[in-house]
Design a protein around this motif. Structure first.
Motif, PDB file in Angstrom:
ATOM      1  N   ASP A 127      58.054  51.299  10.912  1.00  0.00           N
ATOM      2  CA  ASP A 127      57.696  50.828   9.686  1.00  0.00           C
ATOM      3  C   ASP A 127      59.158  50.340   9.058  1.00  0.00           C
ATOM      4  O   ASP A 127      60.079  51.151   9.254  1.00  0.00           O
ATOM      5  CB  ASP A 127      56.861  51.617   8.579  1.00  0.00           C
ATOM      6  CG  ASP A 127      55.233  51.452   9.240  1.00  0.00           C
ATOM      7  OD1 ASP A 127      55.057  50.874   9.877  1.00  0.00           O
ATOM      8  OD2 ASP A 127      54.749  52.452   8.434  1.00  0.00           O
ATOM      9  N   TYR A 156      60.741  39.887   1.330  1.00  0.00           N
ATOM     10  CA  TYR A 156      59.490  40.622   1.648  1.00  0.00           C
ATOM     11  C   TYR A 156      58.497  40.038   2.589  1.00  0.00           C
ATOM     12  O   TYR A 156      57.971  40.627   3.490  1.00  0.00           O
ATOM     13  CB  TYR A 156      58.655  40.954   0.111  1.00  0.00           C
ATOM     14  CG  TYR A 156      57.577  41.451   0.222  1.00  0.00           C
ATOM     15  CD1 TYR A 156      57.555  42.874   0.239  1.00  0.00           C
ATOM     16  CD2 TYR A 156      56.161  41.020   0.558  1.00  0.00           C
ATOM     17  CE1 TYR A 156      56.528  43.713   0.458  1.00  0.00           C
ATOM     18  CE2 TYR A 156      55.047  41.772   0.710  1.00  0.00           C
ATOM     19  CZ  TYR A 156      55.210  43.058   0.623  1.00  0.00           C
ATOM     20  OH  TYR A 156      54.123  44.009   0.728  1.00  0.00           O
ATOM     21  N   ALA A 157      58.518  38.398   2.588  1.00  0.00           N
ATOM     22  CA  ALA A 157      57.452  37.756   3.236  1.00  0.00           C
ATOM     23  C   ALA A 157      58.057  37.925   4.808  1.00  0.00           C
ATOM     24  O   ALA A 157      57.367  37.708   5.769  1.00  0.00           O
ATOM     25  CB  ALA A 157      57.235  36.344   2.982  1.00  0.00           C
ATOM     26  N   LYS A 192      57.747  42.252   5.815  1.00  0.00           N
ATOM     27  CA  LYS A 192      56.882  42.884   5.400  1.00  0.00           C
ATOM     28  C   LYS A 192      56.704  44.243   5.369  1.00  0.00           C
ATOM     29  O   LYS A 192      56.370  45.220   6.291  1.00  0.00           O
ATOM     30  CB  LYS A 192      55.686  42.487   6.255  1.00  0.00           C
ATOM     31  CG  LYS A 192      55.283  40.934   6.603  1.00  0.00           C
ATOM     32  CD  LYS A 192      54.203  40.551   7.667  1.00  0.00           C
ATOM     33  CE  LYS A 192      54.022  39.024   7.765  1.00  0.00           C
ATOM     34  NZ  LYS A 192      55.434  38.241   7.837  1.00  0.00           N
ATOM     35  N   GLY A 229      54.297  44.522  -2.959  1.00  0.00           N
ATOM     36  CA  GLY A 229      53.831  45.641  -2.220  1.00  0.00           C
ATOM     37  C   GLY A 229      53.847  47.059  -2.825  1.00  0.00           C
ATOM     38  O   GLY A 229      54.653  47.056  -3.869  1.00  0.00           O
TER      39      GLY A 229
END
Length: 502
Positions: A69, A111-112, A115, A130
């Motif tokens: 992640d 961020y886009a 993710k 988020g």
């Protein structure tokens, strides 16, 4: 003393970047690893850094962040930054450091793109990005039970950094754990770094130059990292270098320029300076040497591969050059047909097998492939190699100017401009006067009024006639990017827009 490993030895098959960086922590124990200097001075020993890093790894896992992640880090020059960065890597999580100065709109683009599973933000209140935790929560992680290092293939992703490159659009650069292994070639090939050193870096933590040169490398050899606190002005760095007994000082040329606006105190412990990020003007280097009695060793690199060409204490760069390919690096100058002969300009290329080269641009395989010509990753920067292997830097390929059919380097023109005693900064670029006519323009910041005719005469004594600017434009400042790089393209666009050539 840290043993130097043969530079081309591959990284171990089971590897973790954070484990490599903190390999000396148990042995060094109470030795100072990190000192934030200036306002709110704070120090951390090697034992404290390791405990905080592995506690942070546990804390991130407790937040539900899994190996692989991504965690977005938008922090300033605070200790939470490198500790969280290494804590994520220790856990197999991929940190993505970005500037603390990004606007909400810029942050939304980041961020886009990546993710992230989690964002670390100073207030924890950024909009529409988020799951989030604020900086203060990170300190609670430091006392958690230590996680084990997530060992694995050195070629797997370790971290992501953003670079604007030549496009002006942010690109996510994915680096492997092995990137830290490649940095060992800089210890002798650029820094002359030893365990006894106290290295001060005057840069933002999110910049790869600061993260690598200012933090990861000193810790990898057992040295002490000195970082000025957020808000420290470059003009005040001289006393900080003296008072912290810094032995090496690292910064971008713009920081050196501002630092030297005031007289420097005696710096008896300083051995030399390091510079990267953009070409340092000869006059600025000479000013530093006169003021401190020490050399500045320059390096060339980029976010995609850090630095791989440099001068060093053992092999200073000859006058006019940026140095040599570091031992263990394969570097060539390339044109459309492949490597060029010595003395011929070419695009600086680094071999695709270099352990410090990025894995690629995130989710952009075509864009990644486009940067290669055969086995060579093309940097987009022009260099010239002489018969000794020393490489001179001529600027970005897209910044090269054309004057009467001759290619002219902006760096050469800028060096001549800054030799004038009243010019503190300069930029040169080709601007379009008419559809079929362009000319060389000089933009400069001056400490006093200069008559244009005086400046023209001054330049004519230093450059061939075809290299001399036809336009001279005084500015109060020159545009620079987040990492202090000169934005020649912006100057050109602004001038052409003002003169009807946009």
């Amino acid at each position: 003393m840290v043993m130097r490993i043969i530079p081309d030895t591959p990284a171990p098959a089971h590897f973790n970047m954070a484990a490599h960086v903190l390999a000396h922590a148990d042995r060094l124990g109470d030795k100072t690893a990190l000192q934030i200097v200036g306002d709110g001075d704070e120090s951390f020993s090697y034992a404290q850094i390791k405990a905080a890093v592995l506690g942070t790894a546990t804390g991130l896992r407790n937040q539900g962040v899994a190996p692989g992640d991504r965690v977005l880090l938008q922090l300033g020059n605070v200790p939470e930054f490198p500790i969280t960065y290494l804590g994520a890597i220790a856990a197999g999580i991929i940190p993505v450091p970005v500037s603390s100065q990004l606007t909400a709109q810029e942050l939304a683009v980041v961020y886009a793109t990546i993710k992230p599973a989690l964002t670390v933000h100073p207030t924890g209140q950024a909009k529409n990005i988020g799951p989030m935790i604020k900086t203060q929560q990170l300190r609670d992680f430091w006392t958690l039970p230590p996680a084990s290092y997530a060992m694995g293939d050195p070629n797997r992703p370790a971290y992501i950094v953003f670079t604007s490159g030549t496009s002006g659009q942010p690109r996510a650069v994915v680096h492997a754990h092995r990137a830290i292994w490649a940095r060992r070639m800089m210890w002798d090939g650029w820094y002359g770094l030893t365990e006894a050193d106290r290295l001060m870096h005057a840069g933002a933590f999110n910049w790869t130059y600061t993260l690598g040169t200012g933090l990861m490398d000193p810790w990898s050899v057992g040295a002490t990292a000195l970082i000025p606190a957020d808000g420290t002005h470059a003009e005040t760095l001289g006393p900080l270098i003296r008072d912290t007994n810094a032995t090496i000082f690292a910064a971008a040329p713009g920081v050196y320029r501002r630092l030297l606006r005031n007289p420097l105190p005696a710096l008896p412990n300083l051995r030399h300076g390091l510079s990267a990020g953009e070409k340092m003007a000869t006059t600025l280097r000479d000013h530093w040497q006169t003021s401190t009695g020490t050399l500045v060793h320059e390096a060339f690199g980029m976010s995609e591969c850090s630095t791989f060409i440099s001068g060093s204490p053992d092999r200073p760069a000859p006058a006019g050059s940026i140095g040599f390919a570091q031992t263990g690096r394969r570097v060539a100058l390339i044109d459309g047909n492949g490597p060029v002969a010595n003395g011929t300009p070419g695009i600086i290329g680094i071999h695709r097998d270099d352990p410090g080269l990025m894995l690629g641009y995130h989710d952009a395989p075509d864009e990644t492939a486009a940067r290669f010509q055969g086995d060579w990753f093309l940097t987009g920067d022009i260099g010239i190699m002489n018969d000794t292997g020393a490489i001179s830097y001529a600027g970005r390929a897209d910044d090269m100017m054309n004057a009467g059919g001759y290619r002219v380097s902006p760096v050469e023109v800028e060096d001549a401009l800054t030799a004038h005693p009243a010019i503190s900064e300069a930029a040169a670029c080709a601007v379009q006067l008419r559809t079929d006519t362009s000319l060389i323009a000089a933009f400069y910041v001056t400490t006093d009024m200069i008559e244009e005719e005086e400046l023209r005469t001054f330049m004519q004594t230093r450059l061939a006639g075809y290299k001399c600017p036809r336009l001279y434009i005084a500015k109060t400042s020159l545009p620079r990017g987040a990492n202090n790089k000169l934005l020649r393209r912006q100057l050109r666009q602004e001038w052409e827009a003002a003169h009807g050539q946009a």
